[in-house]
Design an enzyme around this catalytic site. Structure first.
Site, PDB file in Angstrom:
ATOM      1  N   ARG A 155       0.817  -1.219   0.000  1.00  0.00           N
ATOM      2  CA  ARG A 155       0.000   0.000   0.000  1.00  0.00           C
ATOM      3  C   ARG A 155       0.848   1.265   0.000  1.00  0.00           C
ATOM      4  NH1 ARG A 155      -2.434  -3.663   3.378  1.00  0.00           N
ATOM      5  NH2 ARG A 155      -4.571  -4.259   2.847  1.00  0.00           N
ATOM      6  N   ILE A 156       1.891   1.288   0.833  1.00  0.00           N
ATOM      7  CA  ILE A 156       2.721   2.489   0.925  1.00  0.00           C
ATOM      8  C   ILE A 156       3.459   2.728  -0.390  1.00  0.00           C
ATOM      9  CG2 ILE A 156       4.723   3.510   2.071  1.00  0.00           C
ATOM     10  CD1 ILE A 156       3.767   2.034   4.632  1.00  0.00           C
ATOM     11  N   ASP A 175       8.428  -6.750  -6.860  1.00  0.00           N
ATOM     12  CA  ASP A 175       7.732  -7.457  -5.787  1.00  0.00           C
ATOM     13  C   ASP A 175       7.119  -8.712  -6.396  1.00  0.00           C
ATOM     14  OD1 ASP A 175       6.061  -8.457  -3.806  1.00  0.00           O
ATOM     15  OD2 ASP A 175       5.593  -6.476  -3.015  1.00  0.00           O
ATOM     16  N   ALA A 232      11.000   1.495   6.020  1.00  0.00           N
ATOM     17  CA  ALA A 232      10.367   0.194   6.247  1.00  0.00           C
ATOM     18  C   ALA A 232      10.817  -0.410   7.574  1.00  0.00           C
ATOM     19  CB  ALA A 232      10.665  -0.738   5.078  1.00  0.00           C
ATOM     20  N   ARG A 233      11.946  -1.117   7.568  1.00  0.00           N
ATOM     21  CA  ARG A 233      12.482  -1.744   8.774  1.00  0.00           C
ATOM     22  C   ARG A 233      13.996  -1.573   8.786  1.00  0.00           C
ATOM     23  NH1 ARG A 233       8.242  -1.314  10.678  1.00  0.00           N
ATOM     24  NH2 ARG A 233       6.871  -2.892  11.594  1.00  0.00           N
ATOM     25  N   ASP A 257      14.615   6.438   8.279  1.00  0.00           N
ATOM     26  CA  ASP A 257      13.635   6.688   9.334  1.00  0.00           C
ATOM     27  C   ASP A 257      13.639   5.558  10.348  1.00  0.00           C
ATOM     28  OD1 ASP A 257      11.358   8.276  10.402  1.00  0.00           O
ATOM     29  OD2 ASP A 257      10.237   6.440   9.958  1.00  0.00           O
ATOM     30  N   GLU A 262      17.024   0.922  17.877  1.00  0.00           N
ATOM     31  CA  GLU A 262      16.338   2.203  18.044  1.00  0.00           C
ATOM     32  C   GLU A 262      16.170   2.546  19.519  1.00  0.00           C
ATOM     33  OE1 GLU A 262      12.718   2.045  15.739  1.00  0.00           O
ATOM     34  OE2 GLU A 262      13.816   2.245  13.859  1.00  0.00           O
ATOM     35  N   HIS A 281      12.142   7.469  13.395  1.00  0.00           N
ATOM     36  CA  HIS A 281      11.037   6.519  13.214  1.00  0.00           C
ATOM     37  C   HIS A 281       9.714   7.280  13.305  1.00  0.00           C
ATOM     38  CE1 HIS A 281       9.961   2.003  13.582  1.00  0.00           C
ATOM     39  NE2 HIS A 281       9.018   2.649  12.909  1.00  0.00           N
TER      40      HIS A 281
END
Length: 339
Positions: A155-156, A175, A232-233, A257, A262, A281
Site C-alpha cells: 500500500r505504501i 515485488d 520500512a524496517r 527513518d 532504536e 522513526h
C-alpha cells in the site's frame, strides 16, 4: 457476568485513552501496562482475552503465560513483533493497521528522496556556514531525468508511486508477491531494479529472507551517485555496508527513518555521517495517524469480540475458515513481501 479483559502493552508516544474509552464502552476491563517487558505483560494479561501490542515481542513463551488470549491487535501496519505462526497454531487472531498511516509514510519517503536528490541538507549547511551558491559543491540532478525504484509494492509503495510519478522520469518496482500492480510502474526483476534505481526506496517487511538484504553487493550494483531511502524496517540494511558506500561516494546519500537498534547509540556513525538524512522513526507521525493508532486496534478487538472476526486480520487462526473473498487475511506461511 465477568467482563472481557483487554491489555495494552507499550504505547510509546501514543495516548491510549481514546482506545481505552472505546473498549470500556464495549464492556471490556482495560489494563494499560505501558511497557514492553514480558514479565509485566504476563502479569497483567494472565487472564486477558485480547492484547493490543506496541513494540513488545509476543512469542510462544509469552503466549504460554497468557493462556486465555485469542486476539492480538498491533498499533501499526507492521506485525513482525508477533510470532504469527505460533499465534495461528494456538487459535489466536492477529490484526494490524494496514491503512492508518499509508499516506503519511509515503509522503515522508518522497520528501526524503527529494531532499536528497535536491541536496537540501548540503545547501542548508552551505548557507549556515556563511557561504552561497558558488560554495555549493554538489550540483543536483534533475528529478525528471532520474529513476525511482521501489523494492516492494504494498500500500505504501503504491501510494508513493502515485505521488512520485509526476516528479521522477521513471518509476519502477520489484515485488514477486504483489497482485495489485499500478499503471505507470514498470515491473522489473530485482537485479534490473537495483541497477537502474537512482533512488531506491524500501517497502518490504523484515523476514529471515529480507534481513540484511541491502548489503554491500546490492549497494555496489546501484548507479554511481544513487540514493537509498528506508522507511520500512531498520534491519533490512547492513549498516556497515551502507556507511562504506557513503564513505566512497558511491552513494550520494541515504535517508533513514528506521534503524537496526532504536534509538541508535550516540556514538553510532548512523547518527553522524554527513551524507545521511535522519528522522526518528516518525514517518507515520501525524495528528490523524496518532488518533487512528489509538482507536483502530480497539475497534479490531471489539469487532472480534462481537462478530468473531477483527476488521483487518493479518492471519486466520488454524481451524478457522477464511471467507473466499477475503484478500487481507493470510496464513503465516503465505504472507507476501509487500509492506
Amino acid at each position: 457476568m465477568t467482563r472481557p479483559v483487554a491489555v495494552i502493552t507499550d504505547t510509546g508516544e501514543l495516548d491510549p485513552e481514546p482506545g481505552v474509552g472505546l473498549l470500556d464502552e464495549a464492556g471490556f476491563e482495560v489494563r494499560v501496562v505501558g511497557s514492553p517487558d514480558a514479565d509485566a505483560i504476563a502479569a497483567a494479561a494472565h487472564d486477558a482475552d485480547a492484547v493490543i501490542v506496541g513494540y513488545a515481542r509476543i512469542d510462544g513463551a509469552l503466549l504460554d503465560r497468557m493462556p486465555k488470549v485469542r486476539m492480538l491487535a498491533t498499533m501499526s501496519a507492521g506485525h513482525d513483533m508477533i510470532d504469527t505462526v505460533e499465534a495461528s497454531r494456538r487459535g489466536v487472531w492477529v490484526a494490524n493497521l494496514p491503512h492508518s498511516a499509508t499516506e503519511d509514510v509515503a509522503v515522508h519517503a518522497l520528501a526524503q528522496a527529494l531532499s536528497l536528490t535536491r541536496r537540501l541538507p548540503q545547501a542548508d549547511a552551505v548557507v549556515r556556514a556563511g557561504g552561497w551558491s558558488t560554495d555549493f559543491g554538489e550540483v543536483p540532478r534533475r528529478a525528471g531525468e532520474m529513476t525511482l525504484g521501489l523494492l516492494g509494492m504494498g500500500r505504501i509503495a503504491r501510494t508513493l508511486a502515485r505521488l512520485a510519478a509526476p516528479v521522477f522520469g521513471r518509476v519502477t518496482a520489484h515485488d514477486p508477491h504483489a497482485a495489485d500492480w499500478p499503471d505507470g510502474v514498470e515491473r522489473l526483476d530485482l537485479d534490473d531494479l537495483v541497477e537502474n534505481a537512482d533512488v531506491l526506496s524500501l517497502h518490504i517487511p523484515s523476514t529471515p529472507r529480507t534481513r540484511g538484504m541491502v548489503n554491500a553487493d546490492l549497494l555496489a550494483r546501484m548507479p554511481q551517485g544513487g540514493v537509498l531511502v528506508n522507511v520500512a524496517r531498520g534491519d533490512l540494511v547492513d549498516p556497515e555496508a551502507l556507511l562504506a558506500a557513503l564513505d566512497t561516494g558511491h552513494l550520494a546519500g541515504a535517508a533513514l527513518d528506521v534503524f537496526p537498534v532504536e534509538p541508535p547509540d550516540a556514538t553510532d556513525r548512523l547518527r553522524t555521517h554527513p551524507r545521511l538524512l535522519l528522522s526518528p522513526h516518525s514517518a507515520f507521525l501525524t495528528d490523524a495517524s496518532l488518533r487512528a493508532y489509538a482507536t483502530e486496534p480497539a475497534r479490531n478487538v471489539i469487532a472480534w469480540w462481537t462478530t468473531g472476526r477483527p476488521h483487518t486480520p493479518v492471519t486466520v487462526p488454524a481451524g478457522v475458515a477464511a471467507p473466499a473473498s477475503d484478500s487481507t487475511a493470510r496464513t503465516p506461511r503465505t504472507q507476501g513481501a509487500s509492506a
